[in-house]
Design a protein around this motif. Structure first.
Motif, PDB file in Angstrom:
ATOM      1  N   THR A 524       0.812  -1.219   0.000  1.00 27.70           N
ATOM      2  CA  THR A 524       0.000   0.000   0.000  1.00 27.70           C
ATOM      3  C   THR A 524       0.846   1.270   0.000  1.00 27.70           C
ATOM      4  N   ASN A 525       2.186   1.113   0.038  1.00 30.84           N
ATOM      5  CA  ASN A 525       3.094   2.262   0.058  1.00 30.84           C
ATOM      6  C   ASN A 525       2.779   3.185   1.224  1.00 30.84           C
ATOM      7  N   ARG A 526       2.584   2.575   2.414  1.00 31.47           N
ATOM      8  CA  ARG A 526       2.308   3.336   3.633  1.00 31.47           C
ATOM      9  C   ARG A 526       3.157   2.799   4.762  1.00 31.47           C
ATOM     10  N   TYR A 527       3.526   3.698   5.673  1.00 31.92           N
ATOM     11  CA  TYR A 527       4.104   3.279   6.945  1.00 31.92           C
ATOM     12  C   TYR A 527       2.933   3.246   7.932  1.00 31.92           C
ATOM     13  N   GLU A 528       2.564   2.037   8.371  1.00 30.58           N
ATOM     14  CA  GLU A 528       1.371   1.873   9.192  1.00 30.58           C
ATOM     15  C   GLU A 528       1.743   1.659  10.654  1.00 30.58           C
ATOM     16  N   ASP A 566     -17.325   2.800  17.339  1.00 28.99           N
ATOM     17  CA  ASP A 566     -15.870   2.564  17.365  1.00 28.99           C
ATOM     18  C   ASP A 566     -15.367   1.950  16.075  1.00 28.99           C
ATOM     19  N   TYR A 567     -15.839   2.479  14.954  1.00 31.11           N
ATOM     20  CA  TYR A 567     -15.385   2.026  13.631  1.00 31.11           C
ATOM     21  C   TYR A 567     -13.885   2.295  13.504  1.00 31.11           C
ATOM     22  N   ILE A 568     -13.133   1.287  13.090  1.00 30.33           N
ATOM     23  CA  ILE A 568     -11.675   1.397  12.957  1.00 30.33           C
ATOM     24  C   ILE A 568     -11.327   1.808  11.525  1.00 30.33           C
ATOM     25  N   PHE A 569     -10.499   2.830  11.388  1.00 27.87           N
ATOM     26  CA  PHE A 569     -10.089   3.284  10.060  1.00 27.87           C
ATOM     27  C   PHE A 569      -8.648   3.767  10.115  1.00 27.87           C
ATOM     28  N   ILE A 570      -8.024   3.821   8.973  1.00 29.46           N
ATOM     29  CA  ILE A 570      -6.637   4.268   8.894  1.00 29.46           C
ATOM     30  C   ILE A 570      -6.616   5.687   8.348  1.00 29.46           C
ATOM     31  N   SER A 571      -5.765   6.522   8.929  1.00 32.41           N
ATOM     32  CA  SER A 571      -5.778   7.943   8.594  1.00 32.41           C
ATOM     33  C   SER A 571      -4.352   8.485   8.492  1.00 32.41           C
ATOM     34  N   PRO A 572      -4.066   9.364   7.515  1.00 36.49           N
ATOM     35  CA  PRO A 572      -2.725   9.939   7.392  1.00 36.49           C
ATOM     36  C   PRO A 572      -2.413  10.881   8.541  1.00 36.49           C
ATOM     37  N   THR A 573      -1.129  10.921   8.923  1.00 42.94           N
ATOM     38  CA  THR A 573      -0.706  11.769  10.043  1.00 42.94           C
ATOM     39  C   THR A 573       0.073  12.999   9.586  1.00 42.94           C
ATOM     40  N   ASN A 574       0.365  13.106   8.285  1.00 39.71           N
ATOM     41  CA  ASN A 574       1.206  14.167   7.719  1.00 39.71           C
ATOM     42  C   ASN A 574       2.665  14.029   8.134  1.00 39.71           C
ATOM     43  N   GLU A 575       3.035  12.853   8.680  1.00 40.09           N
ATOM     44  CA  GLU A 575       4.438  12.562   8.987  1.00 40.09           C
ATOM     45  C   GLU A 575       5.027  11.706   7.869  1.00 40.09           C
ATOM     46  N   MET A 576       6.380  11.653   7.843  1.00 37.50           N
ATOM     47  CA  MET A 576       7.077  10.797   6.893  1.00 37.50           C
ATOM     48  C   MET A 576       8.139  10.004   7.643  1.00 37.50           C
ATOM     49  N   ILE A 577       8.247   8.710   7.367  1.00 36.82           N
ATOM     50  CA  ILE A 577       9.328   7.862   7.879  1.00 36.82           C
ATOM     51  C   ILE A 577       9.917   7.130   6.688  1.00 36.82           C
ATOM     52  N   ASP A 578      11.235   7.263   6.486  1.00 36.11           N
ATOM     53  CA  ASP A 578      11.916   6.658   5.337  1.00 36.11           C
ATOM     54  C   ASP A 578      11.244   7.064   4.027  1.00 36.11           C
ATOM     55  N   GLU A 579      10.887   8.362   3.945  1.00 38.01           N
ATOM     56  CA  GLU A 579      10.254   8.940   2.763  1.00 38.01           C
ATOM     57  C   GLU A 579       8.921   8.271   2.416  1.00 38.01           C
ATOM     58  N   ASP A 584      -2.015   6.170  10.814  1.00 36.67           N
ATOM     59  CA  ASP A 584      -2.394   5.607  12.110  1.00 36.67           C
ATOM     60  C   ASP A 584      -3.769   4.947  12.015  1.00 36.67           C
ATOM     61  N   TYR A 585      -3.975   3.961  12.904  1.00 33.62           N
ATOM     62  CA  TYR A 585      -5.309   3.375  13.048  1.00 33.62           C
ATOM     63  C   TYR A 585      -6.053   4.111  14.156  1.00 33.62           C
ATOM     64  N   LEU A 586      -7.246   4.620  13.803  1.00 32.66           N
ATOM     65  CA  LEU A 586      -8.059   5.397  14.732  1.00 32.66           C
ATOM     66  C   LEU A 586      -9.452   4.788  14.824  1.00 32.66           C
ATOM     67  N   GLN A 587     -10.257   5.294  15.769  1.00 33.21           N
ATOM     68  CA  GLN A 587     -11.634   4.844  15.922  1.00 33.21           C
ATOM     69  C   GLN A 587     -12.570   6.038  16.050  1.00 33.21           C
ATOM     70  N   ASN A 588     -13.761   5.874  15.468  1.00 30.28           N
ATOM     71  CA  ASN A 588     -14.807   6.880  15.592  1.00 30.28           C
ATOM     72  C   ASN A 588     -16.128   6.198  15.244  1.00 30.28           C
ATOM     73  N   ASP A 589     -17.219   6.711  15.751  1.00 30.05           N
ATOM     74  CA  ASP A 589     -18.518   6.146  15.391  1.00 30.05           C
ATOM     75  C   ASP A 589     -18.822   6.453  13.925  1.00 30.05           C
TER      76      ASP A 589
END
Length: 737
Positions: A524-528, A566-579, A584-589
């Motif tokens: 997925t070309n993501r740092y998770e 508490d729906y689980i979803f993945i969201s960008p943090t605007n950070e970069m690691i190794d380019e 992050d995995y977050l939760q919200n209704d």
């Protein structure tokens, strides 16, 4: 495990001194007593026969008990009768069937009590794999997206993940051979791992099914019914092959089956190979090629007190990982990078019959070996080994008046191991235990069904990598528990109109990736980054379904509202690691709502003429009013179909033309882009011919006939601007003996 096998062996032996019942009679047409070429089938026993030329039938070796016996024939109303067998008796059942323009009904297996769809409290979609193949589906997953309310997250033509009313991945549970399929389904680029050969039909439960299946059935269930054994005293064989012009692909399978009065056997093997698919823009998607080998076999023993079925499925899939548009070739040889996946499924399905009750014991062992080769075709950069043992014990209590009740115990033991340098998830063990009870209450014009369940899931993972490393994953031990319940009713208060109302809760425990990820996910070309503080997803869904049927037309309208806490979803943090961007995995209704609407016109007496139309819509939002990602676009599907059933040599002919309109998807998440609408045209024709003892089936169909350039909103190639598959003309040939 050893104790269970010993118990099954003892039960297998305990049949010799038992009594034997039989069912016999005649089946004719009401009013004129003409013979009807019908099938008589007892679903719980997987036992059936067909009537002879004089309209007579006989079923022997029936255990004591109460069973639903289904009488069916194309062009006639299906009849289901509850018949009691005991004391070595022969039951005589002479039946007169009525002509009907409504298509033949089948027994729904994925819900309890083995009811016909017209008697079922839950609305379940069912389609045969023959129908999927005749529509031009490349794979089993590709075919199910034609079912209203079902879509597909795709990675080219070789990988597809089912989406039911906007929910996918670990929120949709797949069952095959009667056991839950476990194959690292958390990954976006992980497909089903089941070939359509040897699968008779697909059933889809659209909505929470945690009451019946536990965690991961929060969004629905995809239930794959294996092909039936031959009727007693019969032996059959078949050979089929399909050619797909777009990918220069072929899919061939060979099957044989034979049955005695008590012992039955079947085996089927298949091989498929495809080159890179060609888009409507006249380029091929480099390394989207794949091939698949599949073997299925089964043995069944039916005594007068005990039924035992053992099935085994081996599947190897080699799937190219497309990264960019490169060399244009028709080669089917694998190139780096690619996945090689072995999937073994061994299932034991056993039933012990008592006079007025029965005990079902199912056990399954699954081994999934997933390898990813990146730089060296001899050394896997990623290797995950998943061993799963699951069990399902249900006791069908004696009927109490109009009540049918089932109590059950289900569970799973699972072990995940890494055996390569790359690590997506840590080594871990998962233990599930669930207990349930459900009842069905039948009245003349209303059926009620209710149930309750408790589940516990324990996850234990080992520490991974060095504690001083940025991508260190600490050890984890967590237990998740949940209560779920369901209540539903089917009502027939007005002639030709039926209504279903269902309320159900479901749950899903977080998976290992969501809890423990800490690294780059190459697919997925993501740092998770996982989140160990995640809690259960818990949902409550309300479903309303209305149906109108007469001999000319059928209407249906299904609406749902699904509230997920508490729906689980993945969201960008605007950070970069190794380019690489960090997610992050977050939760919200969240809430999802929508439905499916349509009609089927079959004007009597022109029963050979069919026009079908359906519209489906789903919207998903978080509580902060942001749209959920990967929600299918609204779509409208229209099909004109002709079916002819006559002639001594030509037994059956059909033709269809379908126009599928997918609308613009403007309701997108912050890290998605809008997707334009498109229309796809497909058509096909097929016929079957009786040649002495053999049946020859020929068919030609075409998909995306206008060679449309389009990108599906659920395509994982969408961020790279890569189009979906273009025109394909497919030819199929099948010989049955």
């Amino acid at each position: 495990m050893k104790n269970i096998l010993c118990l099954l062996a003892v039960l297998f032996i305990y049949t010799a001194a038992s009594s034997q019942n039989s069912l016999a009679g005649t089946i004719t047409l009401k009013n004129n007593n003409e013979t009807v070429s019908a099938t008589v089938y007892i679903p719980q026993l997987e036992k059936g026969t067909t009537v002879d030329f004089d309209g007579n039938y006989e079923l022997k070796n029936i255990p004591d008990g109460n069973y639903n016996v289904v009488f069916s024939s194309l062009g006639y109303a299906t009849v289901s009768k509850k018949i009691n067998f005991s004391n070595n008796q022969t039951v005589i059942e002479n039946l007169q069937m009525k002509e009907s323009a409504v298509e033949m009904e089948e027994v729904i297996v994925s819900t309890p009590f083995h009811k016909l769809q017209s008697d079922n409290v839950m609305k379940v979609e069912r389609v045969s794999t023959d129908d999927l193949n005749s529509s031009g589906a490349v794979t089993l997953a590709d075919g199910i997206k034609n079912i209203a309310g079902v879509d597909l997250i795709t990675t080219g033509t070789g990988i597809g993940k089912p989406v039911i009313r906007g929910l996918s991945s670990n929120r949709v549970l797949t069952y095959t051979q009667g056991v839950r399929l476990e194959n690292q389904q958390f990954g976006d680029e992980h497909g089903l791992g089941v070939n359509e050969a040897g699968v008779e039909s697909v059933e889809v439960i659209k909505g929470p099914a945690s009451l019946l299946y536990g965690s991961d059935a929060l969004g629905g269930v995809l239930y794959l019914n294996p092909e039936r054994f031959a009727n007693s005293g019969e032996t059959h064989g078949d050979l089929s092959s399909i050619y797909f012009s777009n990918t220069f692909g072929t899919s061939t399978n060979l099957g044989v089956k034979t049955s005695g009065e008590k012992l039955k056997f079947l085996a089927r093997g298949s091989y498929s190979s495809f080159s890179d698919y060609k888009t409507g823009a006249d380029y091929r998607v480099t390394n989207s090629r794949f091939n698949e080998k599949d073997l299925k076999t089964g043995v069944q023993y039916l005594g007068t007190k005990f039924k035992s079925t053992i099935r085994y499925n081996y599947n190897r899939s080699n799937i190219g990982i497309a990264e960019e548009i490169g060399e244009q070739t028709r080669s089917q040889d694998l190139e780096l990078p690619f996945q090689e996946i072995d999937n073994h499924i061994l299932s034991f399905d056993n039933t012990l019959f008592f006079n007025k009750s029965s005990l079902d014991v199912k056990a399954g062992y699954l081994f999934n070996d997933r390898r990813e080769f990146e730089d060296d075709p001899a050394t896997a950069a990623l290797r995950l080994k998943l061993n799963t043992f699951n069990y399902d014990v249900k006791y069908n209590l004696p009927e109490l008046g109009k009540f049918e009740t089932i109590i059950g115990l289900q569970g799973m033991f699972q072990s995940n191991k890494n055996e390569a340098e790359e690590i997506l998830i840590p080594d871990a063990n998962t233990t599930d235990v669930g207990v349930l009870a459900t009842s069905h209450y039948h009245l003349e014009k209303i059926d009620l069904q209710a149930g309750i369940r408790f589940d516990s899931r324990k996850i234990e993972s080992e520490a991974t990598r060095n504690p001083s490393d940025t991508d260190f994953i600490p050890a984890l031990e967590k237990t998740f528990t949940s209560f779920t319940a369901a209540l539903g009713a089917k009502m027939d208060f007005v002639k030709n109109i039926s209504a279903r109302v269902n309320f159900a809760s479901g749950f899903r425990a977080p998976n290992l990736a969501e809890l423990t990820s800490n690294g780059i996910h190459e697919g997925t070309n993501r740092y998770e980054k996982g989140n160990t503080n995640l809690s259960n997803e818990q949902n409550f869904q309300a479903d309303v379904s209305l149906e109108y049927r007469n001999k000319h037309i059928e209407f249906f309208a299904n609406g749902f509202y699904n509230a997920v806490n508490d729906y689980i979803f993945i969201s960008p943090t605007n950070e970069m690691i190794d380019e690489t961007p960090v997610f992050d995995y977050l939760q919200n209704d969240a809430a999802l709502y929508g439905g499916e609407f349509g009609f089927h016109l079959h004007p009597h007496p022109l029963d050979w003429l069919h026009f079908e139309s359906s519209f489906e819509t789903v919207t998903g939002k978080l509580s902060n009013d942001e749209y959920l990602p990967l929600i299918p676009a609204n779509s409208l599907r229209n099909t004109f179909r002709v079916e002819l059933h006559d002639g001594k040599t030509r037994k059956f002919s059909s033709a269809f033309i379908t126009l599928e309109n997918t609308l613009n998807q403007k309701n997108v998440n912050d890290f998605e882009t809008r997707t334009g609408g498109y229309s796809l045209l497909s058509a096909g024709i097929e016929s079957s011919f009786q040649l002495q003892k053999a049946v020859l089936k020929l068919g030609v169909n075409g998909t995306n006939l206008t060679d449309k350039q389009y990108i599906s909103h659920l395509s994982r190639f969408k961020p790279d601007g890569i189009f979906n598959i273009g025109r394909s003309v497919n030819v199929n040939l099948k010989v049955e003996i």
